[in-house]
Design an enzyme around this catalytic site. Sequence first.
Site, PDB file in Angstrom:
ATOM      1  CG  ASP A   1     -32.267  23.171  22.577  1.00 35.74           C
ATOM      2  OD1 ASP A   1     -31.524  23.425  21.621  1.00 35.74           O
ATOM      3  OD2 ASP A   1     -32.565  24.010  23.440  1.00 35.74           O
ATOM      4  CG  ASP A   2     -27.954  22.438  22.007  1.00 33.93           C
ATOM      5  OD1 ASP A   2     -28.443  23.043  21.040  1.00 33.93           O
ATOM      6  OD2 ASP A   2     -27.369  23.014  22.943  1.00 33.93           O
TER       7      ASP A   2
ATOM      8  CB  CYS B   1     -31.456  27.853  19.432  1.00 35.60           C
ATOM      9  SG  CYS B   1     -30.556  26.735  20.510  1.00 35.60           S
TER      10      CYS B   1
ATOM     11  NE  ARG C   1     -34.938  26.104  18.974  1.00 35.46           N
ATOM     12  CZ  ARG C   1     -35.460  25.088  19.666  1.00 35.46           C
ATOM     13  NH1 ARG C   1     -36.770  24.962  19.742  1.00 35.46           N
ATOM     14  NH2 ARG C   1     -34.684  24.228  20.284  1.00 35.46           N
TER      15      ARG C   1
ATOM     16  CE  LYS D   1     -34.120  27.068  22.779  1.00 32.42           C
ATOM     17  NZ  LYS D   1     -32.743  26.526  22.740  1.00 32.42           N
TER      18      LYS D   1
ATOM     19  CG  HIS E   1     -34.464  30.466  21.545  1.00 31.32           C
ATOM     20  ND1 HIS E   1     -33.289  29.758  21.556  1.00 31.32           N
ATOM     21  CD2 HIS E   1     -34.158  31.691  22.064  1.00 31.32           C
ATOM     22  CE1 HIS E   1     -32.324  30.487  22.063  1.00 31.32           C
ATOM     23  NE2 HIS E   1     -32.833  31.678  22.386  1.00 31.32           N
TER      24      HIS E   1
ATOM     25  CB  SER F   1     -31.787  28.601  25.780  1.00 34.77           C
ATOM     26  OG  SER F   1     -31.763  28.309  24.405  1.00 34.77           O
TER      27      SER F   1
ATOM     28  CG  HIS G   1     -29.669  24.212  25.556  1.00 32.22           C
ATOM     29  ND1 HIS G   1     -28.986  24.879  26.546  1.00 32.22           N
ATOM     30  CD2 HIS G   1     -29.503  24.947  24.415  1.00 32.22           C
ATOM     31  CE1 HIS G   1     -28.441  25.972  26.039  1.00 32.22           C
ATOM     32  NE2 HIS G   1     -28.742  26.033  24.754  1.00 32.22           N
TER      33      HIS G   1
ATOM     34  CG  ASP H   1     -31.985  23.123  18.201  1.00 26.71           C
ATOM     35  OD1 ASP H   1     -31.283  22.126  18.484  1.00 26.71           O
ATOM     36  OD2 ASP H   1     -32.001  24.149  18.908  1.00 26.71           O
ATOM     37  CG  ASN H   2     -28.375  23.589  17.264  1.00 25.75           C
ATOM     38  OD1 ASN H   2     -29.114  24.552  17.495  1.00 25.75           O
ATOM     39  ND2 ASN H   2     -27.796  22.899  18.243  1.00 25.75           N
TER      40      ASN H   2
ATOM     41  CE  LYS I   1     -26.238  25.862  20.691  1.00 27.06           C
ATOM     42  NZ  LYS I   1     -26.915  25.809  22.009  1.00 27.06           N
TER      43      LYS I   1
END
Length: 358
Positions: free
Chosen positions: A53-54, A93, A97, A147, A149, A174, A253, A305-306, A328
């Site tokens: 994540d991130d 996010c 996803r 996660k 989401h 998150s 994250h 994811d980003n 992001k």
Amino acid sequence: DPLLSQQHKTQFTCYLPISLTTMRYKNVFLATLVLYLVHPILPKPNLVIFLVDDLGWGDLGYTGHPTTSSPHVDKLARNGKVFTQFYAGSPVCTPSRATLLTGRHSVRSGMYPSVQFPPSLHGLPLEEVTLAELLKEQGYRTGIVGKWHLGVGPGGQYLPTQQGFDTYLGIPYSHDMCPFVLGCYPGEACDAPSPHKDTASPCPLFQDDKIIEQPTDFTSLTEKFSEYSDQFVIDSVLTETPFFLYFSFHHVHFPQFSSSSFRNSSLRGSFGDSVSEMDAAVGNLVSTLEEVGALDDTLIIFTSDNGPRAYDQGKGQGGNSGPFKCGKGTTWEGGQRVPAIVHWPNQVSPGKENGMMS
């Protein structure tokens, strides 16, 4: 404006509205993967997707960060195929996803342009066909840790177990969206309070469709994910069943968290501690695959994811997009160009691929 500070100029130029330019990247990689996995004659490999994540393009050792310790991910990169121009499906996010699991642009599933929040009543439409559903039809066991989401909904109607996954362990959104009641480190509070502390209950840890812990203990969360993943792999191998495991980290994250084994272990501060704990979990699962004799039969995909947060959040927060602009929440290069590794011994030759993929 000469009165605008450099920091605010950077934020202004980065945080433009998310636009439909994200649609110029087709999910070519996922489409090719699905065609192989559902082929009636070709052997069915196991599939593991590590989604961080991130995590930014420049946040890992193999992409050149000077103070990040990521030996296990770096080993995957050395022994696998590194995609240097790989794009996430969205710079935030939920849409990203949705694209990953359906192979469709997020505007088509309605998971666009924003993210799911704890009170959200909707989620990924049940009529969408997920990668888990496709593989389950082919006889795969399917599991997710971490996660989600993509929605909870009334009665848990959008949880992973309603979307093709046999089993689930994780927080469905998150972890900054709920109060950090127990802190983020052993005996220590988080670096900053949750921005949603007055509008949500403490973070719930779900197993399948039931809450098994609330508030969630972040200091042991990654260990729980690793143990659950190990058992999922072992059970699948013992029953000689091909499997799909989606390991969707809450790391890295905001806010950062880690166990006592990784707290203050990195030259990069609390962000580096989180990267190290994530990296160790990757290494643990790869070791488990090797110990049970499944590594050579397992296709591993590692990505994010980003992009990272585009500016420092204080106390080690943030992230690094390498040489690329912003991060992001933007459609600049740093918002969607992310690390990507594909590892499959004797099937995917090590090296680098510079062509554009998503």
